[in-house]
Design a protein around this motif. Structure first.
Motif, PDB file in Angstrom:
ATOM      1  N   LYS A  12      39.820  47.717  41.611  1.00  0.00           N
ATOM      2  CA  LYS A  12      39.649  46.752  42.704  1.00  0.00           C
ATOM      3  C   LYS A  12      38.418  45.884  42.477  1.00  0.00           C
ATOM      4  O   LYS A  12      38.464  44.663  42.675  1.00  0.00           O
ATOM      5  N   ASP A  13      37.314  46.509  42.064  1.00  0.00           N
ATOM      6  CA  ASP A  13      36.075  45.750  41.841  1.00  0.00           C
ATOM      7  C   ASP A  13      36.231  44.760  40.700  1.00  0.00           C
ATOM      8  O   ASP A  13      35.728  43.623  40.776  1.00  0.00           O
ATOM      9  N   PHE A  14      36.918  45.157  39.630  1.00  0.00           N
ATOM     10  CA  PHE A  14      37.100  44.259  38.482  1.00  0.00           C
ATOM     11  C   PHE A  14      37.874  43.014  38.899  1.00  0.00           C
ATOM     12  O   PHE A  14      37.489  41.884  38.557  1.00  0.00           O
ATOM     13  N   PHE A  15      38.946  43.204  39.639  1.00  0.00           N
ATOM     14  CA  PHE A  15      39.753  42.050  40.051  1.00  0.00           C
ATOM     15  C   PHE A  15      38.997  41.176  41.049  1.00  0.00           C
ATOM     16  O   PHE A  15      39.091  39.951  41.007  1.00  0.00           O
ATOM     17  N   ALA A  16      38.233  41.791  41.939  1.00  0.00           N
ATOM     18  CA  ALA A  16      37.462  41.007  42.903  1.00  0.00           C
ATOM     19  C   ALA A  16      36.375  40.195  42.202  1.00  0.00           C
ATOM     20  O   ALA A  16      36.175  39.010  42.506  1.00  0.00           O
ATOM     21  N   ASN A  17      35.696  40.813  41.224  1.00  0.00           N
ATOM     22  CA  ASN A  17      34.605  40.123  40.515  1.00  0.00           C
ATOM     23  C   ASN A  17      35.118  38.988  39.643  1.00  0.00           C
ATOM     24  O   ASN A  17      34.373  38.055  39.321  1.00  0.00           O
ATOM     25  N   ASN A  18      36.372  39.050  39.228  1.00  0.00           N
ATOM     26  CA  ASN A  18      36.955  38.005  38.375  1.00  0.00           C
ATOM     27  C   ASN A  18      37.884  37.080  39.152  1.00  0.00           C
ATOM     28  O   ASN A  18      38.661  36.334  38.543  1.00  0.00           O
ATOM     29  N   ASN A  19      37.805  37.139  40.496  1.00  0.00           N
ATOM     30  CA  ASN A  19      38.615  36.259  41.368  1.00  0.00           C
ATOM     31  C   ASN A  19      40.100  36.340  41.022  1.00  0.00           C
ATOM     32  O   ASN A  19      40.790  35.321  40.896  1.00  0.00           O
TER      33      ASN A  19
END
Length: 627
Positions: A159-166
């Motif tokens: 979840k964090d990876f996708f959020a940080n990469n929009n």
């Protein structure tokens, strides 16, 4: 009632017990062994009498077990977990309760051990972890899919990876997964097979994936993804450092092949050195600087040198002779024994590139219209000097700096060889020492380590030469060669970053994998010249183990070259008896005991016997060359 009578009573009530019970004396010799031990470890009571308690412990936990055994001898009662090893070689997770059995007269106490097999419990815990909730703080990607290729769980790392990469998980998830991930899951669902090491590149990231099916429980597949971008970058940097170091060693070799002790024209000599430093720019332009300044001190202690760059496919001198006082370079290099490695990009030191440019002396900047970055290190030896690399195409980093450091040491070694010796054989011998020093300057070992190492190797080889088995192999020439070659065992560390070499704590898996590469790097560096043949073999194979558990090739027994087997025991003895940033020095007695126990495992038994025969000489050498 003495302890033997006490054991007889214990034996009567415990021999047929399924609880694994063992008694031993203070030398770890087994006195009694019940049926439970037989079931757990596989030895009969008659067989185990030929072994010690230490033979039941896995080598990874061996040193800790020896320490705990010493506490038991002092009367301590202990309970702990460790890894045992059965007669068949199977690893056992065991819980141990141990203490002393004493009689009323305090005569001849013995030590008891109660072993409990934790393997089934460990397996159950592992299974429960797989089938229960996944830890949210796990840095790896964890994704659970059902047999219909529907995703049922992702952890916070995803979840964090996708959020940080929009990015949107539902729309973009397949972009970060391997191309054939759906086919992989179809083949694995409902099976017990596991698929590992499936890589995928996404933007600037590199991931490796493992597919783990859960048979039953809805037939799910867990996909575990690891970000290995940093590891791949580290591997590339190591390969780059090795390639650049290989160029330096090529230059040393070619110089020695036409070695002449005459008064060479220093200007031409400097130019040839500088050409070598930046050769092959066309093939690896992304790694190399555009300009190199190499200078040596003259009689007035001023630096004299040239700037070389590549023009129209050729290395050319692009400056007149530059004469400059060392203090005018003090902001970028200190030409003394205390000088440190320096490197910087313009934005590290200044708010704009113009100010950075103006910080360099006019003698250099007139030939360099724009300076974006640099890396520098002093040249030491018979003559002092400086090597400064300018304008790397990318941002300069520690690996570029370490390469410049290695090149500077090699240049200093060449000038020292030229000025000190008057014979090719003597020059080759000196090159060995200089190359060893090149490795030592990048590690925190002392120079005395090399002297001890070569003397220990010579002692073992000399002792082996007295045996009929080795009389046709080990002669005076062989002993001379191993004396010269042993110091080069770790030359490959010139290709390992300082961040790993000088780390005070335990290396992680990625760092340990990188560290292991120093054997192959060292062997490759020493490939070629005949007089370095034994040095090459020692570098390649000194971390192989007699039982085949070593690296880099997993060789066993006499498949490991004899000189490498000799170097291995010399290296380990010195490492164990020397203080390191992560441990205190072991005593000679403790080291001798551990080496003896490892005979046939880590070490060749013949070489262990040779070491034991010359241990007084080992102590003498250790006293002569103490740190």
């Amino acid at each position: 009632m003495d302890c033997i009578e006490t054991l007889n009573i214990y034996e009567k009530f415990t021999r047929d017990s399924l609880e694994a019970l063992l008694f031993c004396d203070f030398d770890a010799h087994v006195l009694m062994w019940n049926q439970g031990c037989h079931y757990l470890f596989g030895y009969s009571e008659e067989e185990i009498k030929n072994y010690s308690v230490f033979s039941l412990i896995d080598k990874e936990d061996f040193e800790n077990f020896v320490f705990l055994f010493e506490l038991l001898k002092k009367g301590r009662g202990l309970s702990f977990e460790t890894r045992g090893v059965s007669k068949s070689g199977a690893i056992l997770n065991i819980e141990v309760t141990a203490g002393q059995v004493k009689n009323d007269d305090n005569d001849s106490p013995v030590i008891y051990f109660i072993f409990r097999d934790l393997s089934k419990r460990k397996q159950m815990e592992k299974r429960l972890k797989q089938l229960a909730m996944y830890p949210e703080n796990n840095p790896d990607f964890l994704m659970e899919w059902n047999r219909f290729l529907g995703i049922t769980y992702v952890n916070s790392s995803v979840k964090d990876f996708f959020a940080n990469n929009n990015m949107d998980i539902n729309a973009d998830l397949e972009k970060v997964l391997p191309d054939e991930f759906q086919n992989h899951m179809r083949r694995l669902v409902g099976t017990d097979r596991k698929l590992e090491g499936v890589e995928n590149n996404f933007d600037d990231y590199i991931f490796t994936y493992t597919f783990v099916p859960f048979k039953g429980d809805g037939d799910k597949v867990l996909i575990i993804g690891k970000d290995i971008t940093a590891r791949k970058t580290l591997e590339e940097e190591i390969d780059s450092a090795y390639g650049r170091t290989r160029h330096v060693l090529d230059f040393i070799e070619s110089t020695l092949q036409e070695f002449r002790f005459i008064d060479l024209d220093e200007e031409i000599d400097l130019i040839s050195v500088t050409h070598q430093v930046i050769r092959d720019l066309t093939d690896q332009a992304s790694l190399y600087p555009t300009h190199i300044f190499v200078a040596m001190e003259n009689e007035e202690r001023l630096l004299e040198g040239f700037i070389v760059a590549k023009r129209h496919g050729m290395h050319r001198v692009v400056s007149d002779k530059i004469v400059i006082h060392p203090r005018n370079l003090s902001s970028i290099i200190v030409v003394s024994e205390s000088g440190e490695l320096k490197f910087a990009n313009w934005y590290d030191l200044c708010s704009n590139i113009e100010d950075f440019q103006n910080s360099f002396p006019e003698e250099l900047s007139r030939y360099l219209p724009e300076i974006r970055n640099f890396a520098s290190y002093r040249i030491t030896g018979e003559k002092k000097g400086a090597l400064i690399a300018f304008n790397y195409p990318k941002d300069v980093n520690i690996y570029d700096g370490e390469t410049v450091k290695g090149l500077s040491v090699a240049v200093g070694a060449l000038f020292s060889i030229q000025s000190q010796f008057k014979g090719k054989e003597e020059a080759q011998f000196t090159l060995l020492v200089k190359m060893a020093e090149l490795a030592e300057k990048r590690d925190r070992e002392t120079g005395e380590h090399l002297k001890r190492m070569r003397n220990y190797a010579r002692l073992v080889a000399s002792q082996l030469s007295t045996l009929p088995k080795y009389k046709d192999t080990i002669d005076r020439e062989y002993i001379r060669k191993i004396y010269n070659s042993a110091p080069l065992h770790d030359i490959g560390k010139v290709g390992i970053p300082d961040a790993i070499l000088q780390k005070p704590g335990k290396l992680n898996d990625i760092e340990y994998e990188a560290m292991q590469k120093h054997t192959v790097i060292g062997g490759n560096i020493l490939e070629g010249p005949k007089f370095l043949e034994m040095s090459k073999i020692v570098a390649y194979y000194h971390h192989e183990k007699f039982d085949g558990s070593g690296y880099p090739f997993g060789l066993a027994g006499e498949d490991i070259p004899l000189c490498a087997r000799i170097a291995a025991i010399a290296d380990v003895y010195d490492a164990m008896t020397s203080k390191r940033v992560y441990k205190e020095a072991f005593s000679h007695e403790r080291t001798r005991k551990l080496i003896s126990i490892c005979s046939g495992g880590h070490f060749d038994p013949d070489i262990v016997n040779a070491f034991l025969a010359r241990e007084k000489d080992f102590l003498r050498v250790k006293g002569m060359y103490h740190d």
